[in-house]
Design an enzyme around this catalytic site. Sequence first.
Site, PDB file in Angstrom:
ATOM      1  N   LYS A  33      -8.877 -10.345  -4.977  1.00  0.00           N
ATOM      2  CA  LYS A  33     -10.040  -9.354  -5.481  1.00  0.00           C
ATOM      3  C   LYS A  33      -9.340  -7.990  -5.778  1.00  0.00           C
ATOM      4  O   LYS A  33      -9.902  -7.164  -6.526  1.00  0.00           O
ATOM      5  CB  LYS A  33     -10.887  -9.125  -3.985  1.00  0.00           C
TER       6      LYS A  33
ATOM      7  N   LYS B 247       0.873  -1.404   0.010  1.00  0.00           N
ATOM      8  CA  LYS B 247       0.036  -0.123  -0.056  1.00  0.00           C
ATOM      9  C   LYS B 247       0.786   1.373   0.105  1.00  0.00           C
ATOM     10  O   LYS B 247       0.676   2.143  -0.688  1.00  0.00           O
ATOM     11  CB  LYS B 247      -0.862  -0.148   1.463  1.00  0.00           C
TER      12      LYS B 247
ATOM     13  N   LYS C   7      -1.498 -13.774  -9.359  1.00  0.00           N
ATOM     14  CA  LYS C   7      -2.206 -14.342  -8.134  1.00  0.00           C
ATOM     15  C   LYS C   7      -3.784 -14.140  -8.130  1.00  0.00           C
ATOM     16  O   LYS C   7      -4.010 -12.878  -8.252  1.00  0.00           O
ATOM     17  CB  LYS C   7      -1.548 -14.058  -6.887  1.00  0.00           C
TER      18      LYS C   7
HETATM   19  P1  TYM Z   1      -7.901 -14.044   2.907  1.00  0.00           P
HETATM   20  O1  TYM Z   1      -9.203 -13.778   3.549  1.00  0.00           O
HETATM   21  O2  TYM Z   1      -7.172 -13.078   2.180  1.00  0.00           O
HETATM   22  O3  TYM Z   1      -7.833 -15.348   2.485  1.00  0.00           O
HETATM   23  C1  TYM Z   1      -8.255 -16.635   2.943  1.00  0.00           C
HETATM   24  C2  TYM Z   1      -7.534 -17.452   2.558  1.00  0.00           C
HETATM   25  O4  TYM Z   1      -7.450 -17.720   1.216  1.00  0.00           O
HETATM   26  C3  TYM Z   1      -6.091 -18.046   0.532  1.00  0.00           C
HETATM   27  N1  TYM Z   1      -5.871 -17.365  -0.773  1.00  0.00           N
HETATM   28  C4  TYM Z   1      -5.353 -17.904  -1.794  1.00  0.00           C
HETATM   29  N2  TYM Z   1      -4.645 -19.372  -1.776  1.00  0.00           N
HETATM   30  C5  TYM Z   1      -4.135 -19.658  -3.015  1.00  0.00           C
HETATM   31  N3  TYM Z   1      -4.017 -18.777  -4.097  1.00  0.00           N
HETATM   32  C6  TYM Z   1      -4.949 -17.662  -3.977  1.00  0.00           C
HETATM   33  N4  TYM Z   1      -4.855 -17.066  -4.874  1.00  0.00           N
HETATM   34  C7  TYM Z   1      -5.459 -17.450  -2.845  1.00  0.00           C
HETATM   35  N5  TYM Z   1      -6.108 -16.015  -2.545  1.00  0.00           N
HETATM   36  C8  TYM Z   1      -6.491 -16.043  -1.072  1.00  0.00           C
HETATM   37  C9  TYM Z   1      -5.395 -17.270   1.789  1.00  0.00           C
HETATM   38  O5  TYM Z   1      -3.824 -17.519   1.580  1.00  0.00           O
HETATM   39  C10 TYM Z   1      -6.115 -17.590   2.927  1.00  0.00           C
HETATM   40  O6  TYM Z   1      -5.503 -18.497   3.440  1.00  0.00           O
HETATM   41  N6  TYM Z   1      -4.973 -12.558   7.074  1.00  0.00           N
HETATM   42  C11 TYM Z   1      -5.990 -13.513   6.396  1.00  0.00           C
HETATM   43  C12 TYM Z   1      -7.153 -14.087   7.306  1.00  0.00           C
HETATM   44  C13 TYM Z   1      -6.610 -14.462   8.976  1.00  0.00           C
HETATM   45  C14 TYM Z   1      -6.180 -15.647   9.164  1.00  0.00           C
HETATM   46  C15 TYM Z   1      -6.003 -15.473  10.513  1.00  0.00           C
HETATM   47  C16 TYM Z   1      -5.676 -16.592   8.570  1.00  0.00           C
HETATM   48  C17 TYM Z   1      -6.822 -13.490   9.882  1.00  0.00           C
HETATM   49  N7  TYM Z   1      -6.383 -14.138  10.875  1.00  0.00           N
HETATM   50  C18 TYM Z   1      -5.283 -16.255  11.348  1.00  0.00           C
HETATM   51  C19 TYM Z   1      -4.852 -17.655   9.200  1.00  0.00           C
HETATM   52  C20 TYM Z   1      -4.962 -17.657  10.544  1.00  0.00           C
HETATM   53  C21 TYM Z   1      -6.414 -13.300   5.197  1.00  0.00           C
HETATM   54  O7  TYM Z   1      -6.664 -11.967   4.780  1.00  0.00           O
HETATM   55  O8  TYM Z   1      -6.685 -14.203   4.406  1.00  0.00           O
END
Ligand code: TYM
Length: 344
Positions: free
Chosen positions: A207, A125, A204
């Site tokens: 969104k 960002k 990748k």
């Molecule tokens: P988030 O909401 O962005 O994504 C949720 C999960 O989806 C996976 N992901 C992907 N995996 C493979 N290829 C992709 N293109 C792809 N896009 C998304 C992410 O790696 C994730 O596992 N910070 C986290 C949410 C969170 C969290 C936590 C996760 C908050 N607290 C504690 C684990 C443990 C996040 O923003 O994921």
Amino acid sequence: MPTEASPPRLTRALSGIQPTGRFHWGNYFGAIRQYIDLQPGAHQAADEAYYFIADLHALTTVRDPPVLRGFVRDAALDLVALGLDPDRALLFVQSDVPEVTQLAWLLMTVTPMGLLERCHAYKDKKTRGLPADAGLFTYPVLMAADILAYDATVVPVGEDQVQHIEVCRDLAGTFNHLYGDVFTLPCPRLVEGGAKVPGTDGQKMSKSYQNTIEVFEEPAALKKKIMRITTDSRPVDEPKEPADDHLFQLFALFADAADREAMADLYRRGGFGYGEVKQRLLAEAGRFFAEAQARRAGLAADPERIEAILAAGAARARAKAGAVLARASRACGLDHGPPPVTGR
Ligand code: TYM
């Protein structure tokens, strides 16, 4: 003299997912499918599984209350429809466990600024000249608290979250070094082929890049998005290397081993059009999520059931997080509040 072996630690899977819109193939193949595989009773089961909808994290981007509420509800419906079984795994909403934000403060006091400055969400960002708030900057600390609050041992995620889990391990290590053996150190869990699912443009899937294909996409939109997957302009008869092609990688997510191999052969032989691969992908993807889509329609008609699942999950999650918070608080000299409970 016989030595007493310490009891084996439970394996406890935990993960969170942000309600910032409908789930896409990256979320499913990178994370959600692992959640389901790790549920007690499943083929790669952990002893316990905790999964939550990360609404506090989503607040750093979704600032419209009715929209956020809708996303949280959709997330819960989608997860259950996709196979998360509330009888075997806890499903809850992050903000229903306030102990986690209190734990985040304890962790904040051992977090070096430089560590957060290196984290990619904030760094990206900043490089793009966009304003960042303290919520985004300290996001990895809240995420560390999410994990440590439940003594999680394994965190199923996609590749983009690995850095955050390393931060979590760092903070837990520092805290333990200062105050004793308080936190359990977790490990990330990634799956081959799903750790970094490409989007329709080959970057990748995310969104923020507007290159996603949703899990429960309407048929017309699904077709449009698949047909728009970018391809190179090599002639039909030229052989192509499947591993380098994001259309092939997307197809491979849905196909079984035999179909995947047959398609890889076709790529290596040449003499086919990308249009054919897209048609196959369209058919496979539609079939793959059809059952879950039907289940989702049934669940959506019974909103009280989803509310009851989330309430039950939150009650059990709070009990665990409360015990860990009490343990951490006592360890660092905060002697008020409920006494710690022993055991992990
Ligand atoms: P988030 O909401 O962005 O994504 C949720 C999960 O989806 C996976 N992901 C992907 N995996 C493979 N290829 C992709 N293109 C792809 N896009 C998304 C992410 O790696 C994730 O596992 N910070 C986290 C949410 C969170 C969290 C936590 C996760 C908050 N607290 C504690 C684990 C443990 C996040 O923003 O994921």
